[in-house]
Design an enzyme around this catalytic site. Structure first.
Site, short mmCIF file in Angstrom:
data_model
loop_
_atom_site.label_atom_id
_atom_site.label_comp_id
_atom_site.label_asym_id
_atom_site.label_seq_id
_atom_site.Cartn_x
_atom_site.Cartn_y
_atom_site.Cartn_z
N ASN A 245 23.12 28.74 6.53
CA ASN A 245 23.92 27.68 7.13
C ASN A 245 23.70 27.54 8.63
O ASN A 245 24.11 26.54 9.22
CB ASN A 245 25.41 27.91 6.84
N LYS A 246 23.02 28.50 9.26
CA LYS A 246 22.83 28.43 10.71
C LYS A 246 21.69 29.34 11.13
O LYS A 246 21.15 30.13 10.34
CB LYS A 246 24.12 28.86 11.44
N ARG B 162 28.53 31.62 2.57
CA ARG B 162 29.92 31.82 2.14
C ARG B 162 30.82 30.67 2.55
O ARG B 162 31.64 30.20 1.77
CB ARG B 162 30.47 33.11 2.75
N TYR C 222 23.35 49.06 13.08
CA TYR C 222 22.47 47.95 12.70
C TYR C 222 21.02 48.40 12.46
O TYR C 222 20.43 48.09 11.42
CB TYR C 222 22.50 46.88 13.79
N THR D 292 20.48 33.33 19.03
CA THR D 292 21.44 32.86 18.05
C THR D 292 22.82 33.40 18.43
O THR D 292 22.95 34.21 19.36
CB THR D 292 21.10 33.36 16.62
N ASP D 293 23.85 33.00 17.70
CA ASP D 293 25.18 33.53 17.98
C ASP D 293 25.26 35.02 17.66
O ASP D 293 26.19 35.71 18.08
CB ASP D 293 26.26 32.75 17.24
#
Length: 245
Positions: free
Chosen positions: A13-14, A36, A168, A203-204
Site C-alpha cells: 500500500n505504500k 491490512r 530488526y 520511506t516512513d
C-alpha cells in the site's frame, strides 16, 4: 493473447512495496495489493489503476492465519494460480536514538513481534501460496531483506555497518536463512526463491532519511520477480549484484 501473469505483493500500500507493485503492473502483470489497512489498500489500488496497472485488493495481515488463508482463496478464485509472490511486508520494532536497538536491553516482546511479521509471516504467506505457485509455468518468490542482514558486513570493522540493531537486523538474517532453506527444498522445481535488498530508501520506515527513492529500492525485487527460467535461486542481491551472507 496470452493470459496476464499474476503477482501478489505484501505490504504494497505504500513505499517500496507500492513501487514493486507499480513496476510489475507496468510490465503487464495483474497485481494483488496485499495490505491490512483497508483505506490505504483502496487508495493504492486506485492510484495504480489510474497509472494503467491492472491492480486489485488483497486484504492481508501476514500475522493472522485466517487472513492469509482467505487471501490465498481470493487469489485462487481469480486464475487458479500465482506466478510471483513478493514478501515485502515488514516492521522494524521499537527504535532508540539513531535507530539503535541495544541487545543488552532488548524488549523480548518487541523481538517476538518483529520475528512474527518479518519471518513467520513470510513463511505463513509463502506456504499458503505455494500450491498456487506450483501451478505457474515460471513461479518466483522474492523476500525483501536488508543489507543489515549480512553478517559479513555487520562483522567487518572496515565497513560502515550503521547502528546496532539487535531486533530488526537479526530478523532479516533469519529471513535470509529461511530463504535459503526454501530454495533448497524447492530445488527440484521451477520455483526460484531469492532475497532482495532495496538499499537505504527514503520511506516512513526511516523518517524519509534514505538517499534512494522507493522506485530505486524496488528495482532489485522486480528484477528477481521476473527472472528468466534457469535464473539464480537461494541468493541475496542488491543493485550491484550478490551480497555476502
Amino acid at each position: 493473447m496470452s493470459e496476464k501473469k499474476l503477482a501478489l505483493v505484501t505490504g504494497a500500500n505504500k513505499g517500496i512495496g507500492y513501487e514493486i507493485a507499480a513496476g510489475l503492473g507496468a510490465l503487464g502483470y495483474r497485481v494483488g495489493v496485499g495490505a491490512r489497512d483497508r483505506t490505504r489498500r483502496e487508495a493504492a489500488v486506485e492510484k495504480l489503476r489510474a497509472a494503467g496497472a491492472d491492480a486489485f485488493e488483497v486484504p492481508l495481515d501476514v500475522t493472522d492465519h485466517q487472513s492469509v488463508t482467505r487471501a490465498a482463496d481470493l487469489v485462487e478464485g481469480l486464475t487458479g494460480h500465482l506466478d510471483t509472490l513478493v514478501n515485502n511486508a515488514g516492521i522494524s520494532g521499537e527504535l532508540g536514538p539513531e535507530w539503535a536497538q541495544d541487545p543488552t536491553a532488548v524488549d523480548f516482546g518487541d523481538l517476538r513481534t518483529v520475528v512474527e511479521t518479518n519471518v513467520i509471516g513470510v513463511m505463513r504467506v509463502t506456504n499458503a501460496m505455494l500450491p498456487l505457485l506450483r501451478r505457474s509455468a515460471s513461479p518466483r518468490i522474492v523476500n525483501v531483506s536488508s543489507s543489515v542482514a549480512s553478517l559479513t558486513r555487520q562483522a567487518d570493522p572496515d565497513i560502515e555497518a550503521g547502528p546496532v540493531m539487535a531486533v530488526y537486523a537479526p530478523s532479516k538474517s533469519f529471513l535470509n536463512a529461511v530463504t535459503v532453506q526454501y530454495a533448497r527444498q524447492l530445488a527440484d522445481t521451477n520455483i526460484l526463491v531469492n532475497a532482495a535488498c532495496p538499499g537505504f530508501v527514503a520511506t516512513d520506515f526511516n523518517g524519509f532519511r534514505g538517499p534512494r527513492t522507493p522506485e530505486q529500492g524496488a528495482a532489485t525485487a522486480i528484477r528477481l520477480a521476473t527472472l528468466p527460467d534457469g535464473g539464480p535461486t537461494g541468493g541475496f542481491f542488491e543493485d550491484d549484484g550478490a551480497i555476502p551472507w
